[in-house]
Design an enzyme around this catalytic site. Structure first.
Site, PDB file in Angstrom:
ATOM      1  N   HIS A  97    -102.024  38.728  -6.745  1.00 13.62           N
ATOM      2  CA  HIS A  97    -100.942  38.478  -6.156  1.00 13.62           C
ATOM      3  C   HIS A  97     -99.970  38.078  -7.343  1.00 13.62           C
ATOM      4  O   HIS A  97    -100.390  37.371  -8.273  1.00 13.62           O
ATOM      5  CB  HIS A  97    -100.681  37.786  -5.078  1.00 13.62           C
ATOM      6  N   GLU A 167     -96.110  46.186  -5.767  1.00 17.77           N
ATOM      7  CA  GLU A 167     -95.902  45.204  -5.518  1.00 17.77           C
ATOM      8  C   GLU A 167     -94.744  44.704  -6.678  1.00 17.77           C
ATOM      9  O   GLU A 167     -95.656  44.193  -7.608  1.00 17.77           O
ATOM     10  CB  GLU A 167     -96.328  43.981  -5.128  1.00 17.77           C
TER      11      GLU A 167
HETATM   12  P1  PGA Z   1     -90.879  39.130   0.312  1.00 13.08           P
HETATM   13  O1  PGA Z   1     -92.640  38.864  -0.603  1.00 13.08           O
HETATM   14  O2  PGA Z   1     -90.887  40.350   1.121  1.00 13.08           O
HETATM   15  O3  PGA Z   1     -90.165  38.114   0.327  1.00 13.08           O
HETATM   16  O4  PGA Z   1     -90.130  40.250  -1.556  1.00 13.08           O
HETATM   17  C1  PGA Z   1     -93.359  40.183  -1.348  1.00 13.08           C
HETATM   18  C2  PGA Z   1     -94.662  39.775  -1.937  1.00 13.08           C
HETATM   19  O5  PGA Z   1     -94.370  38.348  -2.828  1.00 13.08           O
HETATM   20  O6  PGA Z   1     -95.836  39.264  -1.097  1.00 13.08           O
END
Ligand code: PGA
Length: 257
Positions: A97, A167
């Site tokens: 992550h 992401e």
């Molecule tokens: P968010 O986070 O939906 O609050 O943008 C996503 C993540 O960091 O996995």
């Protein structure tokens, strides 16, 4: 995996809530939202996992962990191994992550963690994504490098067990002062690019077996556009997964009411 694949929604609670009692309450609210639907994964802080898995035994919820050790077992104080997670009923684990990468986790460590997850029989959710976008498209090579390094030596027969979550950091609700969700087009372009990278690494048949998620400021308002246009086979949801009403809006769109 194609557009008819049922969507997967992964609720990343991050370091929330503060207590087991509050986590139980949140789970109760989420269970009401889900009402027996399959394809929802709750990823709470690790100390709450055992209790929440027990509580949710009669529901269709699956559980994930937010991290795991790059080691199997042994003298690694503070670490939690894949087999430990597996033995308490954890089926998924987030690997790499951006918040862990931000704390210094390298592509090499992420690669080891991904291999540990696969060896332990847990589905790794590999997070990739660029910090920012540039006009020359260098961000594509950033993501390509993350994918290639993490999957090094992962054999074709195991690649279908890997999930990749795109992401971009600029879209994560807590990662910047002015986060903005990726447009469905931005996300689509990158899901296609990741699929192409997988095809180069393996072949088309194996590349198609990998589920690709989108994550970054997903909420009840933007989910419809993302389902329709991002090409993602699911979503990694942070902030909105802590707000039952918002989460309900997401699940109603991805899984029907
Ligand atoms: P968010 O986070 O939906 O609050 O943008 C996503 C993540 O960091 O996995």
């Amino acid at each position: 995996m194609d557009s008819r694949t049922p969507l997967l929604v992964v609720a990343n609670w991050k370091m929330n809530p503060r207590t087991l009692g509050a986590a139980r309450e949140l789970l109760r609210d989420i269970t009401k939202v889900i009402r027996g639907k399959r394809g929802v994964v709750v990823v709470p802080p690790t100390p709450f996992l055992t209790e929440l898995i027990k509580t949710a035994r009669s529901t269709a919820l699956a559980f994930g962990a937010q991290d795991l050790s790059q080691h199997g077992v042994g003298a690694h104080t503070g670490e939690i191994g894949a087999s430990m997670l597996k033995s308490i009923g954890v089926s998924y684990v987030i690997v790499g992550h951006s918040e862990r990468r931000g704390d210094g986790e390298t592509d090499g460590v992420i690669h080891e963690k991904l291999r540990q997850a696969l060896a332990g029989g847990i589905t790794p959710i590999l997070c990739v994504g660029e910090r920012e976008r540039d006009s020359q498209g260098k961000y594509f090579s950033v993501v390509e490098e993350q994918v290639r390094t993490a999957l090094r030596e992962v054999p074709a027969r195991k690649i279908g067990q890997v999930i990749i979550a795109y992401e971009p950091l600029w879209a994560i609700s807590t990662a910047s002062a002015a986060p903005r969700p990726a447009t469905p087009e931005d996300a689509h372009e990158m899901t296609l690019f990741i699929r192409k990278t997988l095809t180069d690494l393996y072949d088309r048949v194996h590349a198609r077996k990998v589920r690709i998620l989108y994550g970054g400021s997903v909420d009840a308002k933007n989910i419809q556009g993302l389902v329709a246009g991002s090409g993602a086979q699911g979503f990694l949801v942070g902030g909105a997964s802590l707000r039952p009403d918002d989460f309900k809006g997401i699940i109603t769109t991805t899984h029907g009411s």
